[in-house]
Design an enzyme around this catalytic site. Structure first.
Site, PDB file in Angstrom:
ATOM      1  N   CYS A   1       0.834  -1.202   0.000  1.00 46.19           N
ATOM      2  CA  CYS A   1       0.000   0.000   0.000  1.00 46.19           C
ATOM      3  C   CYS A   1       0.875   1.261   0.000  1.00 46.19           C
ATOM      4  O   CYS A   1       2.025   1.221  -0.468  1.00 46.19           O
ATOM      5  CB  CYS A   1      -0.973   0.005   1.181  1.00 46.19           C
ATOM      6  SG  CYS A   1      -2.364   1.145   0.938  1.00 46.19           S
TER       7      CYS A   1
ATOM      8  N   ASP B   1      -3.279   1.468  10.036  1.00 43.68           N
ATOM      9  CA  ASP B   1      -4.465   2.319  10.181  1.00 43.68           C
ATOM     10  C   ASP B   1      -4.903   2.359  11.633  1.00 43.68           C
ATOM     11  O   ASP B   1      -5.377   3.379  12.124  1.00 43.68           O
ATOM     12  CB  ASP B   1      -5.592   1.822   9.283  1.00 43.68           C
ATOM     13  CG  ASP B   1      -5.236   2.027   7.820  1.00 43.68           C
ATOM     14  OD1 ASP B   1      -4.494   1.192   7.268  1.00 43.68           O
ATOM     15  OD2 ASP B   1      -5.668   3.052   7.253  1.00 43.68           O
TER      16      ASP B   1
HETATM   17  P1  RI2 Z   1       0.016   6.556   6.632  1.00 48.03           P
HETATM   18  C1  RI2 Z   1      -3.697   3.527   4.372  1.00 48.03           C
HETATM   19  O1  RI2 Z   1      -5.094   3.302   4.299  1.00 48.03           O
HETATM   20  C2  RI2 Z   1      -2.887   2.263   4.224  1.00 48.03           C
HETATM   21  O2  RI2 Z   1      -3.524   1.143   4.796  1.00 48.03           O
HETATM   22  C3  RI2 Z   1      -1.636   2.665   4.947  1.00 48.03           C
HETATM   23  O3  RI2 Z   1      -0.818   1.577   5.318  1.00 48.03           O
HETATM   24  C4  RI2 Z   1      -2.219   3.392   6.152  1.00 48.03           C
HETATM   25  O4  RI2 Z   1      -3.337   4.110   5.632  1.00 48.03           O
HETATM   26  C5  RI2 Z   1      -1.304   4.311   6.891  1.00 48.03           C
HETATM   27  O5  RI2 Z   1      -0.855   5.338   6.048  1.00 48.03           O
HETATM   28  P2  RI2 Z   1      -6.007   3.925   3.090  1.00 48.03           P
HETATM   29  O6  RI2 Z   1      -6.484   5.283   3.580  1.00 48.03           O
HETATM   30  O7  RI2 Z   1      -0.789   7.214   7.724  1.00 48.03           O
HETATM   31  O8  RI2 Z   1      -5.191   3.997   1.832  1.00 48.03           O
HETATM   32  O9  RI2 Z   1       1.304   5.979   7.165  1.00 48.03           O
HETATM   33  O10 RI2 Z   1      -7.182   2.979   2.972  1.00 48.03           O
HETATM   34  O11 RI2 Z   1       0.227   7.463   5.444  1.00 48.03           O
END
Ligand code: RI2
Length: 327
Positions: A134, A204
């Site tokens: 991701c 998350d």
């Molecule tokens: P940072 C994202 O969720 C991903 O799962 C990623 O690992 C997590 O948030 C943390 O991201 P999504 O919003 O806060 O893409 O480290 O569903 O940037």
């Protein structure tokens, strides 16, 4: 609603979070704090009590956008608890309280991501082959910091179906000059078995027992890393630790629209799109936070230190009496 209308900009931010134009648990938290600030600044007229009711409505709107990343309620409660716990003499004073708390949160959050970069970079060695999944700002911060320190390594980034956030990771790392290879999600085990020396992912939500809730597919990568015996490292700010899990409240796994997976499924075919999964603490070697590196089993201690919790009858389950961040 009886009070003043919620400003368009705030509605736009809520919509952008829901539709994932603003995404990433940290960014979502900062965007929510910013939305509260904009809502407060745009308020005019009424009494302090009316302002409180209006801000509670804005908070509810933001909380309903996405269910999984606890950074969102932690950010909203950080700002709102400041208002809830104060006795402002005027609407202007009440607005100032919200704006100051929101600014503080945003500043803390940005600093935390930088600090995670510095701390996590110590775990990266020249010659490493790092798999990530991701797109995580915390992970990017570690990789970019290590690279700028002169460490030389390569990164494998999964595509991360169905929203392909791995492309964002790959693009950002390539812009920094870091050698990065994009792989289909299904190739993660192949890479872990043959190439990777460590895995670093974001989070998350971190539960009180140290389980890490992150983008769907994370737990199978953790399983692969465990099988192979390479470190599985999680990078996360402490406001992604969930105080709700201390009392056994499960983390809700967001199930998004099947259309993100396939626009027109064949007749009779059901499609599901769970966005996150939970990696058990036994599969997590360490969690890099802005306060230092902790083993997953210490998550409860971090929560204990961060939140002096008290069940409040606020209609929102357990709210924090006082929430960090304090720098
Ligand atoms: P940072 C994202 O969720 C991903 O799962 C990623 O690992 C997590 O948030 C943390 O991201 P999504 O919003 O806060 O893409 O480290 O569903 O940037």
């Amino acid at each position: 609603m009886t009070g003043p209308a919620i400003p368009d900009k705030v509605l736009e931010i809520a919509d952008a979070i829901r539709e994932m134009r603003i995404r990433g648990a940290g960014r979502i938290a900062r965007a929510a704090a910013e939305a509260l600030m904009i809502a407060a600044e745009g308020y005019s007229g009424g009494s302090v009590e009316e302002f409180r009711a209006y801000m509670e409505e804005v908070a509810r709107l933001l909380l309903e956008t996405r269910p999984t990343a606890v950074s969102l309620p932690n950010a909203v409660n950080y700002v709102m608890n400041r208002l809830r716990g104060s006795r402002p003499g005027s609407v202007e004073e009440a607005k100032r309280i919200v704006v100051e708390a929101a600014r503080e949160f945003i500043e803390y959050s940005l600093q935390a991501v930088r600090r995670i970069g510095e701390i996590g970079a110590r775990l990266v060695r020249t010659g490493d082959v790092i798999l990530t999944h991701c797109n995580s700002s915390a992970v990017e911060s570690i990789l970019k910091t290590a690279w700028r320190q002169g460490k030389r390594f390569q990164v494998y980034a999964t595509e991360t179906r169905p929203r392909f956030q791995g492309y964002i990771t790959a693009r950002h790392l390539a812009e920094e000059g870091i050698p990065v290879t994009l792989i289909p999600d299904a190739a993660a085990l192949y890479v872990v078995e043959r190439l990777a020396t460590k895995v670093i992912v974001g989070a998350d939500t971190v539960a009180a027992n140290g389980a890490v809730i992150n983008k769907i597919g994370t737990s199978q990568i953790a399983l692969a890393a465990k099988m192979r015996g390479i470190p599985f490292i999680v990078a996360t700010e402490t406001y992604k630790f969930s105080p709700y899990t201390v009392t056994g409240q499960p983390v809700e796994i967001e199930e998004r629209s099947p259309r993100e997976v396939l626009e027109q499924p064949p007749p009779g075919v059901e499609i599901r799109n769970p966005a996150f999964d939970a990696t058990p603490p036994d599969y997590v070697d360490m969690i890099v936070t802005e306060r230092g590196i902790i083993p997953p089993k210490s998550a409860a201690l971090v929560l204990w230190e961060m939140f002096r919790r008290r069940p409040l009858d606020s209609g929102q389950g357990i709210a924090m009496e006082e929430s960090e961040p304090t720098a």
